[in-house]
Scaffold this motif. Structure first.
Motif, PDB file in Angstrom:
ATOM      1  N   ILE A 279      51.751  47.970 -13.910  1.00  0.00           N
ATOM      2  CA  ILE A 279      51.286  46.867 -14.927  1.00  0.00           C
ATOM      3  C   ILE A 279      52.199  46.557 -15.967  1.00  0.00           C
ATOM      4  O   ILE A 279      52.322  45.742 -16.336  1.00  0.00           O
ATOM      5  CB  ILE A 279      49.633  47.121 -15.119  1.00  0.00           C
ATOM      6  N   ASN A 280      52.609  47.625 -16.356  1.00  0.00           N
ATOM      7  CA  ASN A 280      53.318  47.631 -17.762  1.00  0.00           C
ATOM      8  C   ASN A 280      54.982  47.072 -17.325  1.00  0.00           C
ATOM      9  O   ASN A 280      55.353  46.213 -18.111  1.00  0.00           O
ATOM     10  CB  ASN A 280      53.625  49.108 -18.547  1.00  0.00           C
ATOM     11  N   GLN A 281      55.366  47.439 -16.095  1.00  0.00           N
ATOM     12  CA  GLN A 281      56.556  46.819 -15.812  1.00  0.00           C
ATOM     13  C   GLN A 281      56.479  45.361 -15.639  1.00  0.00           C
ATOM     14  O   GLN A 281      57.474  44.816 -16.005  1.00  0.00           O
ATOM     15  CB  GLN A 281      57.184  47.571 -14.423  1.00  0.00           C
ATOM     16  N   LEU A 282      55.443  45.126 -15.077  1.00  0.00           N
ATOM     17  CA  LEU A 282      55.249  43.729 -14.533  1.00  0.00           C
ATOM     18  C   LEU A 282      54.985  42.632 -15.937  1.00  0.00           C
ATOM     19  O   LEU A 282      55.504  41.665 -15.884  1.00  0.00           O
ATOM     20  CB  LEU A 282      54.053  43.366 -13.444  1.00  0.00           C
ATOM     21  N   THR A 283      54.250  43.232 -16.854  1.00  0.00           N
ATOM     22  CA  THR A 283      53.996  42.594 -18.277  1.00  0.00           C
ATOM     23  C   THR A 283      55.310  42.365 -18.847  1.00  0.00           C
ATOM     24  O   THR A 283      55.513  41.275 -19.165  1.00  0.00           O
ATOM     25  CB  THR A 283      53.155  43.455 -18.765  1.00  0.00           C
ATOM     26  N   GLU A 284      56.364  43.283 -18.751  1.00  0.00           N
ATOM     27  CA  GLU A 284      57.599  43.009 -19.305  1.00  0.00           C
ATOM     28  C   GLU A 284      58.348  42.125 -18.754  1.00  0.00           C
ATOM     29  O   GLU A 284      58.876  41.326 -19.283  1.00  0.00           O
ATOM     30  CB  GLU A 284      58.665  44.303 -19.396  1.00  0.00           C
ATOM     31  N   HIS A 285      58.113  42.049 -17.208  1.00  0.00           N
ATOM     32  CA  HIS A 285      58.785  40.935 -16.556  1.00  0.00           C
ATOM     33  C   HIS A 285      58.094  39.598 -16.998  1.00  0.00           C
ATOM     34  O   HIS A 285      58.985  38.544 -16.889  1.00  0.00           O
ATOM     35  CB  HIS A 285      58.686  41.374 -15.166  1.00  0.00           C
ATOM     36  N   LEU A 286      57.166  39.530 -17.112  1.00  0.00           N
ATOM     37  CA  LEU A 286      56.368  38.228 -17.455  1.00  0.00           C
ATOM     38  C   LEU A 286      56.557  37.731 -18.820  1.00  0.00           C
ATOM     39  O   LEU A 286      56.552  36.535 -18.893  1.00  0.00           O
ATOM     40  CB  LEU A 286      54.878  38.354 -17.070  1.00  0.00           C
ATOM     41  N   LYS A 287      56.996  38.704 -19.543  1.00  0.00           N
ATOM     42  CA  LYS A 287      57.575  38.360 -21.055  1.00  0.00           C
ATOM     43  C   LYS A 287      58.836  37.418 -20.888  1.00  0.00           C
ATOM     44  O   LYS A 287      58.930  36.497 -21.827  1.00  0.00           O
ATOM     45  CB  LYS A 287      57.436  39.497 -21.932  1.00  0.00           C
TER      46      LYS A 287
END
Length: 89
Positions: A36-44
């Protein structure tokens, strides 16, 4: 955007309940939190990536279900886990 083998081993060593534990609820929550943390950074960086956003929401729902299960089963383990992961709840 999967977890690398070294990152998985690191998470297993931190959150395993016993020596041969590779799939307990706590480990699953730790894996999901990392993804989730990795994907949150990707979506930023990619705000229009709606397919990834949908996957993120599914992971959050899965993590929420596991956390609810842990909370019902053992409140102390739940409090310890969310404290270690830094999850607001």
């Amino acid at each position: 955007m999967a977890l690398t083998q070294t990152k998985k081993q690191e998470l297993i060593s931190q959150y395993q309940a016993h020596e041969t534990d590779t799939g307990s609820s706590e480990l699953q929550v730790a894996f999901l939190t990392e993804r989730i943390n990795q994907l949150t950074e990707h979506l930023k960086a990619n705000p229009k990536d709606h397919a990834s956003r949908r996957g993120l929401l599914q992971m959050i729902g899965r993590r929420r279900g596991l956390l609810t299960y842990i909370q019902k089963k053992d409140q102390q383990r739940y409090q310890t886990l969310i404290g270690r992961l830094g999850i607001r709840r």
